[in-house]
Design an enzyme around this catalytic site. Sequence first.
Site, mmCIF file in Angstrom:
data_model
loop_
_atom_site.group_PDB
_atom_site.id
_atom_site.type_symbol
_atom_site.label_atom_id
_atom_site.label_comp_id
_atom_site.label_asym_id
_atom_site.label_seq_id
_atom_site.Cartn_x
_atom_site.Cartn_y
_atom_site.Cartn_z
ATOM 1 N NE ARG A 195 -4.222 0.375 1.763
ATOM 2 C CZ ARG A 195 -5.022 0.778 2.792
ATOM 3 N NH1 ARG A 195 -4.899 0.091 3.833
ATOM 4 N NH2 ARG A 195 -5.664 1.552 2.484
ATOM 5 C CB CYS B 141 -2.395 4.033 8.943
ATOM 6 S SG CYS B 141 -3.871 4.702 10.124
#
Length: 295
Positions: free
Chosen positions: A184, A250
């Site tokens: 990611r 995050c």
Amino acid sequence: MSADRVPAPFVAAADVVGGSTTHVLDVRWRLDQPDGRADFTARHIPGSVYVDLDTVLAAPAGPDTGRHPLPQLDTFRMWLVSNGIGPQSRVIVLDDWDGLAAGRAWWMLRWAGVGDASILDGGLAAWISDGRPVVSGTDDTPTTAPLDPGVFTGGPAMPTVDADEAAALPGAGGVLVDARIAPRYTGEQEPMDARPGHIPGAVNVAVTDLTDDAGRLSRDVAQRFEAVGVGSAVGVGSAAGASSAVGVYCGSGVTACFEVAVLETLGIAAALYPGSWSQYCAQPQRVIATGSDPG
């Protein structure tokens, strides 16, 4: 980190001692199963209280705020006092996801002004493997008298950064840490948010690499942060408004809270970017980077 102790703000199952001011909050939540009520009902620590992350630990999602924006501080404090939790309470938080959801509760408790908040190292699995009891059902939770809302005073007690401040950290001599898994961060995968990649200049320390196979805090966390330039001398300040040379984000501001807790074990006070990637990448004017280089 020594082999025979768990550093604060983590606590071992053997050190969870009950008392009139001790509360145990169970944050049973995962990305693929956000509603953990059924699992909590099946088995949980006696006297623990189930906490719904999406409604108690977050405000409604929005394109301008991200998938898990922080609720208003006063709103969360009202929830705390309604459950008998005040600034002097001892609160233990846990989950069954290596602490990655419980970390959000820990951070918010500290943010609200609860100084004695800890994450149960290893979560429910550690509790069970230690031979400690679990119960099922929903009728065992004791009634706790609510407190006067006035017990909490002052503003937020944990530092945060917004999108502009997070983006500026790397260029200002600080370190911005991306807590998502590597695919990611590099942009190879993006199952949740509008655009793939990372904030330019951010380094990657995946939160999933900070626990061992048993879900307990790994012994090599210091080396993982040192490898990307986060040393014990860079974090400055531990209260809202204090400068911080380290920021963490995050996907939506949940698992980054666990990473903030891990950094605290190393003596590093890190600021949370609550909106995280879900907010940042949804703003078309924001520059993004891809690949393994911070950019």
